[in-house]
Design a protein around this motif. Sequence first.
Motif, PDB file in Angstrom:
ATOM      1  N   TYR A  57       7.703  -3.744 -13.274  1.00  0.00           N
ATOM      2  CA  TYR A  57       8.894  -2.981 -13.650  1.00  0.00           C
ATOM      3  C   TYR A  57       9.536  -2.285 -12.447  1.00  0.00           C
ATOM      4  N   LYS A  58       9.018  -2.597 -11.236  1.00  0.00           N
ATOM      5  CA  LYS A  58       9.590  -2.079  -9.986  1.00  0.00           C
ATOM      6  C   LYS A  58       9.674  -0.551  -9.986  1.00  0.00           C
ATOM      7  N   VAL A  59       8.557   0.075 -10.352  1.00  0.00           N
ATOM      8  CA  VAL A  59       8.464   1.533 -10.344  1.00  0.00           C
ATOM      9  C   VAL A  59       8.562   2.048  -8.905  1.00  0.00           C
ATOM     10  N   ASP A  60       9.241   3.160  -8.718  1.00  0.00           N
ATOM     11  CA  ASP A  60       9.468   3.703  -7.371  1.00  0.00           C
ATOM     12  C   ASP A  60       8.191   4.236  -6.728  1.00  0.00           C
ATOM     13  N   GLU A 109      -8.124  -0.745  -7.467  1.00  0.00           N
ATOM     14  CA  GLU A 109      -6.963  -1.365  -8.119  1.00  0.00           C
ATOM     15  C   GLU A 109      -5.655  -0.760  -7.607  1.00  0.00           C
ATOM     16  N   VAL A 110      -5.651   0.546  -7.400  1.00  0.00           N
ATOM     17  CA  VAL A 110      -4.425   1.213  -6.928  1.00  0.00           C
ATOM     18  C   VAL A 110      -4.127   0.828  -5.481  1.00  0.00           C
ATOM     19  N   TRP A 111      -5.167   0.782  -4.644  1.00  0.00           N
ATOM     20  CA  TRP A 111      -4.950   0.365  -3.262  1.00  0.00           C
ATOM     21  C   TRP A 111      -4.482  -1.091  -3.205  1.00  0.00           C
ATOM     22  N   ARG A 112      -5.027  -1.915  -4.103  1.00  0.00           N
ATOM     23  CA  ARG A 112      -4.582  -3.305  -4.171  1.00  0.00           C
ATOM     24  C   ARG A 112      -3.097  -3.379  -4.482  1.00  0.00           C
ATOM     25  N   ALA A 113      -2.653  -2.526  -5.395  1.00  0.00           N
ATOM     26  CA  ALA A 113      -1.235  -2.506  -5.757  1.00  0.00           C
ATOM     27  C   ALA A 113      -0.373  -2.067  -4.587  1.00  0.00           C
ATOM     28  N   SER A 114      -0.901  -1.181  -3.748  1.00  0.00           N
ATOM     29  CA  SER A 114      -0.128  -0.732  -2.578  1.00  0.00           C
ATOM     30  C   SER A 114       0.104  -1.886  -1.614  1.00  0.00           C
ATOM     31  N   GLN A 115      -0.826  -2.843  -1.597  1.00  0.00           N
ATOM     32  CA  GLN A 115      -0.658  -4.023  -0.756  1.00  0.00           C
ATOM     33  C   GLN A 115       0.349  -5.000  -1.349  1.00  0.00           C
ATOM     34  N   GLU A 116       0.702  -4.769  -2.622  1.00  0.00           N
ATOM     35  CA  GLU A 116       1.713  -5.585  -3.284  1.00  0.00           C
ATOM     36  C   GLU A 116       3.029  -4.827  -3.404  1.00  0.00           C
ATOM     37  N   ALA A 117       3.232  -3.888  -2.452  1.00  0.00           N
ATOM     38  CA  ALA A 117       4.510  -3.181  -2.269  1.00  0.00           C
ATOM     39  C   ALA A 117       4.763  -2.057  -3.270  1.00  0.00           C
ATOM     40  N   LEU A 118       3.745  -1.613  -4.005  1.00  0.00           N
ATOM     41  CA  LEU A 118       3.913  -0.451  -4.874  1.00  0.00           C
ATOM     42  C   LEU A 118       3.558   0.806  -4.083  1.00  0.00           C
ATOM     43  N   PRO A 119       4.514   1.724  -3.862  1.00  0.00           N
ATOM     44  CA  PRO A 119       4.195   2.981  -3.172  1.00  0.00           C
ATOM     45  C   PRO A 119       3.268   3.832  -4.049  1.00  0.00           C
TER      46      PRO A 119
END
Length: 334
Positions: A113-116, A162-172
């Motif tokens: 959902y391209k959350v900021d 899981e959260v750090w993994r998401a940061s590698q997928e461009a989620l701040p």
Amino acid sequence: MILVTGGTGMLGAHLLLDLLRKEEVVRAIYRTEAPIEKTRKLFADRDCMDLFQKIEWVAADLNDIPALERAFEQVTRVYHCAAYVTFDPKEEEVLRKTNIEGTANLVNLAIAYKVDKFCHVSSIAALGETIDKDKRIDEKSNWNPDGFHSDYAISKYGSEIEVWRASQEALPIIIVNPGLIFGTGFWNQSSGELLNKIHQGMPFYTKGSVGVVAVEDVCSIMIQLMDSSIKNQNYVLVSENIGFQDLLNELADSLHKKRPNLYASPFSTGIAWRLDYLISLLTTKKRSFSRATAKASHATVLYDNSKITQTLNYAFIPASDFLKPLCQAYLQSL
């Protein structure tokens, strides 16, 4: 639109109040309606029922993807405060499914959902260890996979992965690791249970230590970090490190109760958790004292909060300044 998970828990409820005071548009998810009453009462006690009415409540479980998809519509920021907390080994599967898989679902949807920005509430239990026992644990301490960890700690560490993994997928992302959080209004859970035990006359103490923090500090720091340009960082949130005996004594004094005066040695707590296990095994009684709890009660671990204090030039509320008013509020609630 801001999405808050865990809005029916102590931290989430206080966070909702702070966000609404800033005139943010807020949505909160819940699993069952009954716990919403505790959040409503917190707002009522603060004379903020007008703000409570502005919360958009959405029924959703962390592992119910269709419901979560509805909750994520038009969301720009997420505060993930929800977690399952137990130290009963029988509930390992529930811990992992809620804390690890549930967090994975949230960050996946945040990406979709391209959350900021995404803020994850972890725990000091998920932090690593230090080789030098005199050195304080901080954000760079290494997790030892061969060390003894409670199932809860493992689940919180897994959720961080899981959260750090998401940061590698461009989620701040932002991760906060609070110590034992103290706050009003939720007297039958979390730190509130400790006040209950002291008020009922708990006689035992141990000589370990714990990092403590006021809920007001945790909420304030989370909001400041989310409103800033800072991203992909984690922060230890501990006001100070305090010995269990000193903490129990201060609570007992403020509650006008007798101080715990019987020392529970590692040997005696070792017997206690084994007896608790046998009772649980022979009955349907839920575990109340596990090996992990016994071990933690004797651990002298110090935490370093210098990263967040320097990043935000932040001054934490001293424990003596938030424990006494907290105990007064507890007594008034009886």
